[in-house]
Design a protein around this motif. Structure first.
Motif, mmCIF file in Angstrom:
data_model
loop_
_atom_site.group_PDB
_atom_site.id
_atom_site.type_symbol
_atom_site.label_atom_id
_atom_site.label_comp_id
_atom_site.label_asym_id
_atom_site.label_seq_id
_atom_site.Cartn_x
_atom_site.Cartn_y
_atom_site.Cartn_z
ATOM 1 N N ASP A 26 19.871 17.984 42.987
ATOM 2 C CA ASP A 26 19.123 18.485 44.137
ATOM 3 C C ASP A 26 20.006 19.348 45.035
ATOM 4 O O ASP A 26 19.489 20.165 45.815
ATOM 5 C CB ASP A 26 18.531 17.320 44.938
ATOM 6 C CG ASP A 26 19.590 16.366 45.485
ATOM 7 O OD1 ASP A 26 20.597 16.120 44.782
ATOM 8 O OD2 ASP A 26 19.402 15.872 46.606
ATOM 9 N N ARG A 27 21.318 19.213 44.916
ATOM 10 C CA ARG A 27 22.243 20.022 45.710
ATOM 11 C C ARG A 27 22.651 21.314 45.010
ATOM 12 O O ARG A 27 23.379 22.129 45.576
ATOM 13 C CB ARG A 27 23.481 19.203 46.069
ATOM 14 C CG ARG A 27 23.173 18.069 47.035
ATOM 15 C CD ARG A 27 24.399 17.202 47.312
ATOM 16 N NE ARG A 27 25.478 17.944 47.933
ATOM 17 C CZ ARG A 27 25.582 18.193 49.245
ATOM 18 N NH1 ARG A 27 24.634 17.755 50.068
ATOM 19 N NH2 ARG A 27 26.602 18.859 49.733
ATOM 20 N N GLU A 83 23.947 27.415 44.484
ATOM 21 C CA GLU A 83 23.406 28.750 44.199
ATOM 22 C C GLU A 83 23.401 29.615 45.452
ATOM 23 O O GLU A 83 23.739 30.808 45.405
ATOM 24 C CB GLU A 83 21.995 28.615 43.624
ATOM 25 C CG GLU A 83 21.964 27.940 42.258
ATOM 26 C CD GLU A 83 20.557 27.681 41.735
ATOM 27 O OE1 GLU A 83 20.448 27.059 40.668
ATOM 28 O OE2 GLU A 83 19.580 28.107 42.386
ATOM 29 N N ALA A 84 23.024 29.016 46.589
ATOM 30 C CA ALA A 84 23.014 29.766 47.846
ATOM 31 C C ALA A 84 24.432 30.147 48.272
ATOM 32 O O ALA A 84 24.657 31.241 48.811
ATOM 33 C CB ALA A 84 22.337 28.940 48.935
ATOM 34 N N THR A 85 25.388 29.260 48.019
ATOM 35 C CA THR A 85 26.786 29.563 48.328
ATOM 36 C C THR A 85 27.254 30.774 47.547
ATOM 37 O O THR A 85 27.938 31.661 48.083
ATOM 38 C CB THR A 85 27.684 28.355 47.998
ATOM 39 O OG1 THR A 85 27.299 27.253 48.822
ATOM 40 C CG2 THR A 85 29.152 28.672 48.240
ATOM 41 N N ASP A 106 33.209 16.895 42.665
ATOM 42 C CA ASP A 106 31.863 16.334 42.736
ATOM 43 C C ASP A 106 31.079 17.025 43.847
ATOM 44 O O ASP A 106 31.424 16.917 45.020
ATOM 45 C CB ASP A 106 31.942 14.826 43.000
ATOM 46 C CG ASP A 106 30.575 14.167 43.081
ATOM 47 O OD1 ASP A 106 29.577 14.821 42.733
ATOM 48 O OD2 ASP A 106 30.510 12.991 43.493
ATOM 49 N N GLY A 107 30.009 17.733 43.458
ATOM 50 C CA GLY A 107 29.181 18.430 44.431
ATOM 51 C C GLY A 107 27.880 17.720 44.735
ATOM 52 O O GLY A 107 27.045 18.265 45.471
ATOM 53 N N LEU A 158 30.646 20.667 40.709
ATOM 54 C CA LEU A 158 29.629 20.301 39.725
ATOM 55 C C LEU A 158 28.495 19.585 40.438
ATOM 56 O O LEU A 158 28.734 18.659 41.221
ATOM 57 C CB LEU A 158 30.205 19.358 38.664
ATOM 58 C CG LEU A 158 31.536 19.723 38.006
ATOM 59 C CD1 LEU A 158 31.926 18.650 37.000
ATOM 60 C CD2 LEU A 158 31.451 21.080 37.340
ATOM 61 N N CYS A 159 27.262 19.986 40.161
ATOM 62 C CA CYS A 159 26.085 19.296 40.680
ATOM 63 C C CYS A 159 25.251 18.818 39.496
ATOM 64 O O CYS A 159 24.836 19.629 38.658
ATOM 65 C CB CYS A 159 25.242 20.219 41.566
ATOM 66 S SG CYS A 159 26.019 20.656 43.126
ATOM 67 N N GLY A 160 25.012 17.521 39.436
ATOM 68 C CA GLY A 160 24.223 16.967 38.343
ATOM 69 C C GLY A 160 23.918 15.503 38.600
ATOM 70 O O GLY A 160 24.514 14.878 39.482
ATOM 71 N N ASP A 161 23.000 14.963 37.816
ATOM 72 C CA ASP A 161 22.539 13.586 38.013
ATOM 73 C C ASP A 161 23.009 12.616 36.937
ATOM 74 O O ASP A 161 23.089 11.412 37.190
ATOM 75 C CB ASP A 161 20.998 13.547 38.054
ATOM 76 C CG ASP A 161 20.419 14.286 39.239
ATOM 77 O OD1 ASP A 161 21.083 14.311 40.298
ATOM 78 O OD2 ASP A 161 19.307 14.846 39.112
ATOM 79 N N ASP A 162 23.299 13.107 35.742
ATOM 80 C CA ASP A 162 23.595 12.221 34.619
ATOM 81 C C ASP A 162 25.102 11.992 34.497
ATOM 82 O O ASP A 162 25.863 12.948 34.315
ATOM 83 C CB ASP A 162 23.054 12.831 33.322
ATOM 84 C CG ASP A 162 23.255 11.907 32.141
ATOM 85 O OD1 ASP A 162 22.508 10.917 32.035
ATOM 86 O OD2 ASP A 162 24.167 12.160 31.342
ATOM 87 N N PRO A 163 25.557 10.741 34.572
ATOM 88 C CA PRO A 163 27.009 10.479 34.529
ATOM 89 C C PRO A 163 27.685 10.973 33.254
ATOM 90 O O PRO A 163 28.800 11.507 33.307
ATOM 91 C CB PRO A 163 27.090 8.952 34.644
ATOM 92 C CG PRO A 163 25.833 8.545 35.339
ATOM 93 C CD PRO A 163 24.790 9.509 34.852
#
Length: 216
Positions: A182-183, A188-190, A177-178, A153-158
């Protein structure tokens, strides 16, 4: 939890059915209202086949699904993404928004999808579920060689991340936790890289060693 899904295709079907089976309220939406109603009925029947407690799946418009969900998943093709989000209106602002999309065609890291969804919706975007074929999400649960599938998962909001972790666990998977949004470009590239290996006939899962041999 109320889950709105923008989309009525394979990802909406697979994940939405699993979440309905786990007891969540689900509303899907699509371009063809009658097809969405039929899909919702099929999802309800499939969820009820193994869970008598399912509240079922309903269908609505883009705007209705966006307003319905405490969490909203965006599962539409990249080409129609901006139009669908515009039709959803302002209902996504401030909500957890799950982005499951991958690029159609060659991936351009200068044009990541997750930040675009954030900018168009004002939602708390979490990138997730984009590394696996839709049929993996139909497995109950997705376990391979005795190990539950890990979902980065990539995200900013807890709060948004906490909600999506719950939905990952409800599939029988393990949330990982990814990093921040910004990651998401790396996630997406992976997907683009791994899909290329799979289509080439390689076992992409064998590319990385177990953590004990990772050098950490």
């Amino acid at each position: 939890m109320r889950i709105g899904i923008l989309g009525a295709g394979g990802m909406a079907d697979a994940l939405g059915t699993q979440w309905a089976r786990a007891g969540h309220e689900v509303m899907i939406s699509g371009r063809d209202a009658s097809a969405s109603v039929a899909r919702a009925a099929t999802m309800t029947a499939e969820a009820a086949r193994t869970s008598a407690e399912t509240p079922g799946v309903r269908a609505g418009s883009w705007a209705e699904a966006a307003a319905f969900g405490e969490v909203v998943m965006v599962a539409v093709r990249q080409a129609g993404l901006a139009g669908v989000l515009e039709s959803a209106g302002g209902a996504l602002r401030g909500k957890p928004v799950i982005d499951v999309a991958n690029a159609e065609g060659p991936y351009d890291p200068a044009r990541p999808i997750a930040p675009l969804i954030r900018d168009l919706t004002g939602g708390h975007v979490v990138k997730a579920f984009n590394l696996c074929h839709v049929d993996v999400w139909r497995l109950t649960p997705p376990v391979f060689d005795g190990r539950p599938l890990a979902v980065p998962l990539c995200g900013d909001d807890p709060a948004a991340l906490a909600a999506v972790r719950t939905l990952v666990a409800d599939l029988g998977c393990t949330p990982v936790d990814g990093g921040g949004l910004d990651r998401a470009v790396l996630l997406e590239a992976t997907a683009a890289f791994m899909i290329g290996l799979w289509f080439g006939g390689a076992d992409a899962q064998a590319v990385l060693p177990p953590v004990a041999y990772s050098g950490v």
